[in-house]
Scaffold this motif. Structure first.
Motif, PDB file in Angstrom:
ATOM      1  N   GLU A 107       0.823  -1.201   0.000  1.00 27.56           N
ATOM      2  CA  GLU A 107       0.000   0.000   0.000  1.00 27.56           C
ATOM      3  C   GLU A 107       0.864   1.261   0.000  1.00 27.56           C
ATOM      4  OE1 GLU A 107      -4.062   1.327   2.242  1.00 27.56           O
ATOM      5  OE2 GLU A 107      -2.350   0.868   3.533  1.00 27.56           O
ATOM      6  N   GLY A 108       2.000   1.193   0.688  1.00 30.13           N
ATOM      7  CA  GLY A 108       2.894   2.330   0.717  1.00 30.13           C
ATOM      8  C   GLY A 108       3.664   2.547  -0.566  1.00 30.13           C
ATOM      9  N   ALA A 109       3.718   1.511  -1.412  1.00 29.88           N
ATOM     10  CA  ALA A 109       4.510   1.594  -2.637  1.00 29.88           C
ATOM     11  C   ALA A 109       3.697   1.996  -3.862  1.00 29.88           C
ATOM     12  CB  ALA A 109       5.193   0.246  -2.905  1.00 29.88           C
ATOM     13  N   VAL A 110       2.372   1.873  -3.779  1.00 30.86           N
ATOM     14  CA  VAL A 110       1.540   2.135  -4.956  1.00 30.86           C
ATOM     15  C   VAL A 110       0.674   3.369  -4.729  1.00 30.86           C
ATOM     16  CG1 VAL A 110       1.525  -0.297  -5.624  1.00 30.86           C
ATOM     17  CG2 VAL A 110      -0.269   0.576  -4.102  1.00 30.86           C
ATOM     18  N   GLY A 111      -0.067   3.733  -5.763  1.00 37.67           N
ATOM     19  CA  GLY A 111      -0.886   4.935  -5.694  1.00 37.67           C
ATOM     20  C   GLY A 111      -2.183   4.730  -4.922  1.00 37.67           C
ATOM     21  N   GLU A 112      -2.866   5.836  -4.653  1.00 34.99           N
ATOM     22  CA  GLU A 112      -4.088   5.792  -3.857  1.00 34.99           C
ATOM     23  C   GLU A 112      -5.229   5.094  -4.575  1.00 34.99           C
ATOM     24  OE1 GLU A 112      -5.167   9.661  -2.536  1.00 34.99           O
ATOM     25  OE2 GLU A 112      -3.388   9.896  -1.248  1.00 34.99           O
ATOM     26  N   GLU A 113      -5.165   4.990  -5.905  1.00 38.40           N
ATOM     27  CA  GLU A 113      -6.250   4.367  -6.664  1.00 38.40           C
ATOM     28  C   GLU A 113      -6.048   2.865  -6.864  1.00 38.40           C
ATOM     29  OE1 GLU A 113      -9.037   6.038  -7.485  1.00 38.40           O
ATOM     30  OE2 GLU A 113      -8.060   7.577  -6.259  1.00 38.40           O
ATOM     31  N   THR A 114      -4.893   2.344  -6.485  1.00 38.47           N
ATOM     32  CA  THR A 114      -4.616   0.920  -6.664  1.00 38.47           C
ATOM     33  C   THR A 114      -5.515   0.088  -5.760  1.00 38.47           C
ATOM     34  OG1 THR A 114      -2.304   1.374  -7.210  1.00 38.47           O
ATOM     35  CG2 THR A 114      -2.843  -0.878  -6.541  1.00 38.47           C
ATOM     36  N   VAL A 115      -6.094  -0.956  -6.329  1.00 34.67           N
ATOM     37  CA  VAL A 115      -6.876  -1.908  -5.547  1.00 34.67           C
ATOM     38  C   VAL A 115      -5.943  -2.969  -4.994  1.00 34.67           C
ATOM     39  CG1 VAL A 115      -8.661  -3.704  -5.646  1.00 34.67           C
ATOM     40  CG2 VAL A 115      -9.001  -1.523  -6.851  1.00 34.67           C
ATOM     41  N   LEU A 116      -6.058  -3.248  -3.705  1.00 27.52           N
ATOM     42  CA  LEU A 116      -5.312  -4.331  -3.075  1.00 27.52           C
ATOM     43  C   LEU A 116      -6.262  -5.499  -2.839  1.00 27.52           C
ATOM     44  CD1 LEU A 116      -3.182  -2.528  -0.330  1.00 27.52           C
ATOM     45  CD2 LEU A 116      -2.498  -3.148  -2.644  1.00 27.52           C
ATOM     46  N   ALA A 117      -5.763  -6.712  -3.071  1.00 32.39           N
ATOM     47  CA  ALA A 117      -6.571  -7.906  -2.864  1.00 32.39           C
ATOM     48  C   ALA A 117      -5.731  -8.964  -2.172  1.00 32.39           C
ATOM     49  CB  ALA A 117      -7.102  -8.437  -4.194  1.00 32.39           C
ATOM     50  N   ALA A 131      -5.578  -3.027   9.038  1.00 34.65           N
ATOM     51  CA  ALA A 131      -4.198  -2.565   9.073  1.00 34.65           C
ATOM     52  C   ALA A 131      -3.886  -1.577   7.949  1.00 34.65           C
ATOM     53  CB  ALA A 131      -3.246  -3.761   8.986  1.00 34.65           C
ATOM     54  N   LEU A 132      -4.839  -1.366   7.051  1.00 28.66           N
ATOM     55  CA  LEU A 132      -4.583  -0.568   5.855  1.00 28.66           C
ATOM     56  C   LEU A 132      -5.099   0.855   6.010  1.00 28.66           C
ATOM     57  CD1 LEU A 132      -5.553  -3.200   3.129  1.00 28.66           C
ATOM     58  CD2 LEU A 132      -3.263  -2.624   3.963  1.00 28.66           C
ATOM     59  N   ALA A 133      -4.437   1.771   5.332  1.00 25.90           N
ATOM     60  CA  ALA A 133      -4.860   3.169   5.350  1.00 25.90           C
ATOM     61  C   ALA A 133      -6.073   3.394   4.459  1.00 25.90           C
ATOM     62  CB  ALA A 133      -3.712   4.067   4.889  1.00 25.90           C
ATOM     63  N   ARG A 134      -6.254   2.528   3.444  1.00 22.35           N
ATOM     64  CA  ARG A 134      -7.366   2.676   2.504  1.00 22.35           C
ATOM     65  C   ARG A 134      -8.158   1.363   2.422  1.00 22.35           C
ATOM     66  NH1 ARG A 134      -2.951   5.181   0.272  1.00 22.35           N
ATOM     67  NH2 ARG A 134      -2.423   3.409  -1.068  1.00 22.35           N
ATOM     68  N   PRO A 135      -8.852   0.996   3.478  1.00 26.43           N
ATOM     69  CA  PRO A 135      -9.583  -0.276   3.479  1.00 26.43           C
ATOM     70  C   PRO A 135     -10.678  -0.348   2.431  1.00 26.43           C
ATOM     71  CG  PRO A 135     -10.211   1.069   5.372  1.00 26.43           C
ATOM     72  CD  PRO A 135      -9.017   1.729   4.754  1.00 26.43           C
ATOM     73  N   GLU A 136     -11.147   0.802   1.981  1.00 29.82           N
ATOM     74  CA  GLU A 136     -12.202   0.786   0.956  1.00 29.82           C
ATOM     75  C   GLU A 136     -11.686   0.270  -0.391  1.00 29.82           C
ATOM     76  OE1 GLU A 136     -10.082   4.687   0.657  1.00 29.82           O
ATOM     77  OE2 GLU A 136     -10.843   3.436   2.290  1.00 29.82           O
ATOM     78  N   ARG A 137     -10.364   0.243  -0.555  1.00 28.03           N
ATOM     79  CA  ARG A 137      -9.752  -0.246  -1.800  1.00 28.03           C
ATOM     80  C   ARG A 137      -9.256  -1.684  -1.659  1.00 28.03           C
ATOM     81  NH1 ARG A 137     -11.064   2.516  -5.985  1.00 28.03           N
ATOM     82  NH2 ARG A 137      -9.122   2.028  -7.061  1.00 28.03           N
ATOM     83  N   PHE A 138      -9.747  -2.400  -0.672  1.00 27.28           N
ATOM     84  CA  PHE A 138      -9.259  -3.746  -0.361  1.00 27.28           C
ATOM     85  C   PHE A 138     -10.402  -4.753  -0.451  1.00 27.28           C
ATOM     86  CE2 PHE A 138      -8.080  -6.950   2.982  1.00 27.28           C
ATOM     87  CZ  PHE A 138      -7.020  -7.521   2.281  1.00 27.28           C
ATOM     88  N   VAL A 139     -10.088  -5.938  -0.994  1.00 26.68           N
ATOM     89  CA  VAL A 139     -11.103  -6.966  -1.202  1.00 26.68           C
ATOM     90  C   VAL A 139     -10.431  -8.333  -1.185  1.00 26.68           C
ATOM     91  CG1 VAL A 139     -10.893  -7.017  -3.725  1.00 26.68           C
ATOM     92  CG2 VAL A 139     -13.113  -7.539  -2.661  1.00 26.68           C
ATOM     93  N   VAL A 156     -14.619 -11.678  -1.870  1.00 27.23           N
ATOM     94  CA  VAL A 156     -15.033 -11.550  -0.478  1.00 27.23           C
ATOM     95  C   VAL A 156     -15.039 -10.071  -0.108  1.00 27.23           C
ATOM     96  CG1 VAL A 156     -14.658 -12.343   1.875  1.00 27.23           C
ATOM     97  CG2 VAL A 156     -13.922 -13.775  -0.045  1.00 27.23           C
ATOM     98  N   VAL A 157     -16.201  -9.579   0.276  1.00 24.94           N
ATOM     99  CA  VAL A 157     -16.402  -8.161   0.526  1.00 24.94           C
ATOM    100  C   VAL A 157     -16.346  -7.901   2.032  1.00 24.94           C
ATOM    101  CG1 VAL A 157     -17.955  -6.198   0.220  1.00 24.94           C
ATOM    102  CG2 VAL A 157     -17.817  -7.987  -1.544  1.00 24.94           C
ATOM    103  N   ALA A 158     -15.440  -7.034   2.439  1.00 25.41           N
ATOM    104  CA  ALA A 158     -15.297  -6.682   3.847  1.00 25.41           C
ATOM    105  C   ALA A 158     -16.254  -5.538   4.196  1.00 25.41           C
ATOM    106  CB  ALA A 158     -13.853  -6.270   4.145  1.00 25.41           C
ATOM    107  N   GLU A 159     -16.295  -5.186   5.476  1.00 23.36           N
ATOM    108  CA  GLU A 159     -17.241  -4.179   5.944  1.00 23.36           C
ATOM    109  C   GLU A 159     -17.057  -2.828   5.268  1.00 23.36           C
ATOM    110  OE1 GLU A 159     -16.781  -4.023  10.145  1.00 23.36           O
ATOM    111  OE2 GLU A 159     -17.561  -6.048  10.478  1.00 23.36           O
ATOM    112  N   ARG A 160     -15.797  -2.478   4.957  1.00 23.94           N
ATOM    113  CA  ARG A 160     -15.538  -1.138   4.425  1.00 23.94           C
ATOM    114  C   ARG A 160     -15.127  -1.156   2.951  1.00 23.94           C
ATOM    115  NH1 ARG A 160     -11.733   1.901   8.680  1.00 23.94           N
ATOM    116  NH2 ARG A 160     -12.081   3.598   7.176  1.00 23.94           N
ATOM    117  N   THR A 161     -15.248  -2.300   2.287  1.00 22.50           N
ATOM    118  CA  THR A 161     -14.935  -2.370   0.863  1.00 22.50           C
ATOM    119  C   THR A 161     -15.919  -1.510   0.072  1.00 22.50           C
ATOM    120  OG1 THR A 161     -14.131  -4.636   1.119  1.00 22.50           O
ATOM    121  CG2 THR A 161     -14.577  -3.873  -1.114  1.00 22.50           C
ATOM    122  N   ALA A 162     -15.398  -0.624  -0.776  1.00 28.23           N
ATOM    123  CA  ALA A 162     -16.254   0.282  -1.548  1.00 28.23           C
ATOM    124  C   ALA A 162     -16.925  -0.451  -2.701  1.00 28.23           C
ATOM    125  CB  ALA A 162     -15.427   1.446  -2.079  1.00 28.23           C
ATOM    126  N   ASP A 163     -18.123  -0.009  -3.067  1.00 26.99           N
ATOM    127  CA  ASP A 163     -18.832  -0.604  -4.203  1.00 26.99           C
ATOM    128  C   ASP A 163     -18.015  -0.479  -5.489  1.00 26.99           C
ATOM    129  OD1 ASP A 163     -20.930  -1.224  -2.533  1.00 26.99           O
ATOM    130  OD2 ASP A 163     -22.174   0.480  -3.136  1.00 26.99           O
TER     131      ASP A 163
END
Length: 285
Positions: A107-117, A131-139, A156-163
């Motif tokens: 997460e620290g190495a890529v841009g804010e728009e990158t999706v992490l999975a 543990a992530l700064a951008r949980p909405e970009r995580f799935v 698998v969709v977490a509580e804060r995963t964005a649509d």
């Protein structure tokens, strides 16, 4: 037609990571596989190369092997991930602390728009996201082994995963030519929870002398039309992997997922399935 992500990072180049890299490269993505050290990185690249050659031999590859392989590079640090990567898939072993370290570093190495999975088959997506700064970009993207030939990706969709994150990952899944099932984050999701339950009961049947592995597997393939019996599948997944998932489900869901004694004994003896040559079956390759 769905479009594959332009650039994909894959954390871990073992059997699953290499398969994920192969699938995205085949779909047209530029892929960077991160491994721990030069030797491991080269081994990961060789796994991708071997997978592509086998796909070509079976007539499953529309391009020349070398052309697809040219889209795959390896690295030894998450700092080498492209900052503009569209997607980074973590595929390291089922160790929550290790996954958190790799995901936060990525997460620290890529841009804010990158999706992490994460490719976890049982660990909580919501807890990893914490543990992530951008949980909405995580799935969760739960791939199946062997990745290039499997038809399914369990999202698998977490509580804060964005649509928007879910929509993007669904499009990329379809670009791989795979089907999706979308599930809410819960222990074992849908696939692992059901698959492990069946596998553990089959192991108990062997332990109790009900039948030989071949007979139990034949009962499921011939009687229920499963493409593969639960014990042969356990060998392919890896007995150590099945044990780790069972222990996690035992901790979270209770006694019905208690690992059988026979499974623990086989893992202790190093009988891990196909990757060691012996599990419930003997493997010649």
């Amino acid at each position: 037609m769905a479009a594959a992500p332009g650039t994909v990072g894959v954390l871990g180049g073992g059997r699953m990571g290499a398969g994920i890299a192969q699938a995205f490269a085949t779909a047209g993505s530029v892929v960077v596989v991160v491994e721990n050290g030069e030797e491991a990185a080269e081994a990961a690249l060789e796994r991708v190369s071997t997978g592509l050659r086998r796909a070509a031999e079976r007539g499953k590859l529309d391009e020349e092997v070398e052309r697809v392989l040219a889209r795959v590079t390896v690295a030894t640090s998450v700092d080498d991930l492209p900052a503009a990567a569209d997607l980074v898939v973590e595929a390291v072993p089922e160790d929550a602390a290790l996954k958190v370290r790799m995901l936060t570093a990525a997460e620290g190495a890529v841009g804010e728009e990158t999706v992490l999975a994460t490719n976890t088959s049982s660990l909580s997506i919501t807890e990893l996201a914490g543990a992530l700064a951008r949980p909405e970009r995580f799935v969760g993207m739960h791939f199946f082994n062997p990745v290039p030939a499997s038809a399914l990706v369990e999202l698998v969709v977490a509580e804060r995963t964005a649509d928007a994150t879910v929509r993007a990952v669904l499009e990329w899944t379809h670009a791989l030519g795979k089907r999706d099932v979308v599930v809410r984050d819960s222990p074992g999701f849908a696939s692992s929870r059901l698959g492990v339950a069946l596998g553990l009961e089959a192991i108990r049947m062997v332990e109790e002398g009900v039948a030989e592995p071949e007979a139990i597997d034949a009962a499921m393939t011939l009687g229920y039309r499963h493409p593969m019996g639960p014990l042969r599948l356990t060998d392919l997944v890896g007995l150590d992997v099945r044990l780790a998932i069972a222990e996690h489900l035992h901790d979270t869901l209770g006694e019905r997922f208690a690992p059988p004694r026979l499974l623990r004994e086989k893992v202790a003896r190093g009988e891990l399935g196909r990757k060691t040559g012996r599990g419930f079956y003997t493997w010649e390759d």
